[in-house]
Design a protein around this motif. Structure first.
Motif, short mmCIF file in Angstrom:
data_model
loop_
_atom_site.label_atom_id
_atom_site.label_comp_id
_atom_site.label_asym_id
_atom_site.label_seq_id
_atom_site.Cartn_x
_atom_site.Cartn_y
_atom_site.Cartn_z
N SER A 256 -2.80 4.63 -3.08
CA SER A 256 -3.90 5.62 -2.52
C SER A 256 -3.53 7.13 -2.39
N VAL B 77 0.84 -1.29 -0.05
CA VAL B 77 0.02 0.04 -0.04
C VAL B 77 0.81 1.20 -0.04
N SER C 8 0.79 5.38 0.01
CA SER C 8 0.34 6.79 0.21
C SER C 8 1.58 7.86 0.60
N ILE D 158 -11.85 -0.96 0.82
CA ILE D 158 -10.39 -1.27 1.17
C ILE D 158 -10.48 -2.59 1.98
N TRP E 63 -9.33 -6.62 0.44
CA TRP E 63 -8.39 -7.70 1.05
C TRP E 63 -8.89 -9.00 0.85
N HIS F 70 -7.20 3.33 4.79
CA HIS F 70 -6.50 1.94 5.02
C HIS F 70 -6.61 1.57 6.54
N PHE G 18 3.24 -1.67 3.80
CA PHE G 18 2.96 -0.16 3.96
C PHE G 18 4.03 0.78 3.49
#
Length: 475
Positions: free
Chosen positions: A193, A95, A97, A460, A464, A139, A161
């Motif tokens: 994201s 992920v 961001s 989100i 998963w 998230h 992340f």
């Protein structure tokens, strides 16, 4: 939990949506606390706040069970994290961001001070509430909702992340960070994201992202500022020379006049047009939500096509003479402009830079001296999500998270380091964002719609489960 289709999208019996509704006060409270940290990476006086923001996020991640660490990147800090699935063969998703925010001008904000968040009319106002602290927060609560709905203590996929602290300054140290932590961040897919949705009631996956490269153009005239009464009509005015070049960028049809600029632009397919046309759109709604007042652009293309599938060059700053303070009635010695070049699918940074350099050289008055710096090393190529099971999983997750079927597919008018991530890890990118056009990113009174924030977190959470059914390494 079986989520193989989108036949029943009612939300009354949706454990994920119910969990997020019940925890809305906590979501607002935690996001508000984070927004209060003025993590402006472009401001040297606030670099310590970017590091504080990273430590805040790392602590928040650890409360969920994510193993998190703060990593220095230049003068700022990124947060790396990992939460492993119970199944060692489950897919691994990275992920991406960011937690740094844009500079704000408090005198232009009417709802609140930029770093004093307030909740009004279902919106949380404050710098970073949407771009992109709200996205990262979605998230965290998406994971909480996912675990609560499944009753498990581990997610259906292994999650990694990367939340960087330099995105708003063109991510100058991101490539080095990826090299240093390549093994830690290795993945089967990337979830990016830092994007918008079209409308809160019309979910649609972002499947393309325009590229971006900035350029600065400076024109030099007299050796120093000179009195206009002394030299007017007999010396080069760099502000005028600069304006002449910039004024020739576009023709009367809204098309860029730069030779070769469109050579690599991918043509719009009929399928892509249909995907855009499936989204609800009318001019009045767009103007009201974007606060742009009028619609202009390249003839022959709709607003959405111009935003997501066509290139553009914007002048984001102009400086010459005495823009503030007491005027001196002088011909300035220098004039400069900053350009933001938005690249369409198919275009490449190196070619765009060459075309612009050739255009400026041809259009600049022969008497003028100038420098043009196209910042290719910091530029970002256009990105796209490939067709396949991952995109199908995202569409199912969006439908479930929003409680309504997806409507078409969209693009993202801004840019981001999606191609850098995808190429570094040889993994496809999915885009999922919780912003809306009316959120006023980079402008005054930035805010996030709580419905969009919760729907995004729900999507989100469902994502998963959807990806968890796919084989590791498959797309």
């Amino acid at each position: 939990m079986t989520l193989g289709g989108t036949g029943d999208l009612g939300r009354d019996d949706d454990a994920i949506a119910r969990f997020l509704d019940e925890h809305e006060p906590q979501i607002v409270e935690r996001l508000s606390e984070w927004v209060r940290i003025p993590s402006v990476a472009a401001d040297p006086e606030r670099l310590v706040d970017v590091t504080r923001s990273a430590h805040w996020l790392a602590a928040e991640m650890r409360e969920i069970g994510i193993t998190a660490s703060v990593v220095k990147t230049g003068d700022t800090a990124a947060v790396l994290g990992e939460l492993r699935a119970a199944d060692p063969d489950a897919p691994t998703v990275l992920v991406y961001s960011h937690h740094d925010v844009r500079h704000a001008k408090p005198e232009q904000w009417q709802q609140t001070d930029p770093f004093t968040p307030v909740l009004r009319g279902g919106r949380l106002y404050g710098r970073g509430a949407s771009d992109a602290k709200g996205q990262a927060m979605a998230h965290l609560w998406g994971i909480r909702a996912h675990l609560a709905a499944t009753g498990a203590d581990r997610p259906a996929v292994t999650l990694k992340f990367l939340v960087e602290g330099e995105e708003e300054t063109a991510s100058p140290n991101l490539a080095a960070l990826l090299d240093e932590h390549a093994a830690d961040l290795a993945c089967d897919a990337i979830v990016f994201s830092d994007t918008l949705q079209w409308r809160v009631d019309a979910p649609a996956p972002v499947t393309t992202m325009r590229g971006i490269v900035n350029a600065s153009l400076t024109v030099t005239g007299p050796e120093q500022d000179v009195h206009s009464g002394l030299a007017s009509g007999a010396t080069l005015n760099p502000a005028l020379a600069l304006s002449q070049v910039l004024g020739r960028l576009y023709d009367s049809s809204g098309r860029l006049r730069i030779p070769g600029f469109y050579d690599d632009v991918a043509p719009l397919t009929e399928q892509r047009r249909r995907e855009f046309d499936a989204l609800p759109y009318d001019d009045a709604d767009w103007l009201a939500r974007s606060r742009t007042r009028v619609i202009v652009g390249e003839e022959g293309f709709t607003v959405m096509e111009r935003l997501w599938a066509r290139p553009a060059i914007e002048i984001v700053s102009l400086l010459a003479g005495d823009p503030t303070g007491i005027a001196r009635s002088v011909i300035p010695s220098e004039a400069s402009a900053t350009l933001s070049i938005r690249m369409a699918p198919g275009q490449r940074l190196s070619a765009v830079a060459e075309h612009l350099q050739a255009f400026v050289a041809a259009e600049m008055p022969a008497e003028a001296e100038y420098t043009l710096d196209v910042q290719v090393p910091e530029g970002q190529e256009p990105a796209a999500t490939p067709e396949g099971p991952l995109l199908n999983a995202l569409e199912r997750a969006l439908a479930l998270g929003h409680g309504t079927p997806v409507r078409g597919r969209m693009g993202n008018a801004g840019g981001g380091p999606a191609v850098l991530l995808s190429e570094r890890f040889e993994a496809p990118v999915l885009f999922i964002g919780t912003g809306l056009p009316e959120d006023s990113w980079h402008a005054d009174d930035e805010s996030v719609d709580l419905r969009m924030l919760k729907n995004g977190a729900a999507s989100i959470a469902h994502l998963w489960d959807e990806i968890g059914t796919l084989p590791a390494g498959g797309s």
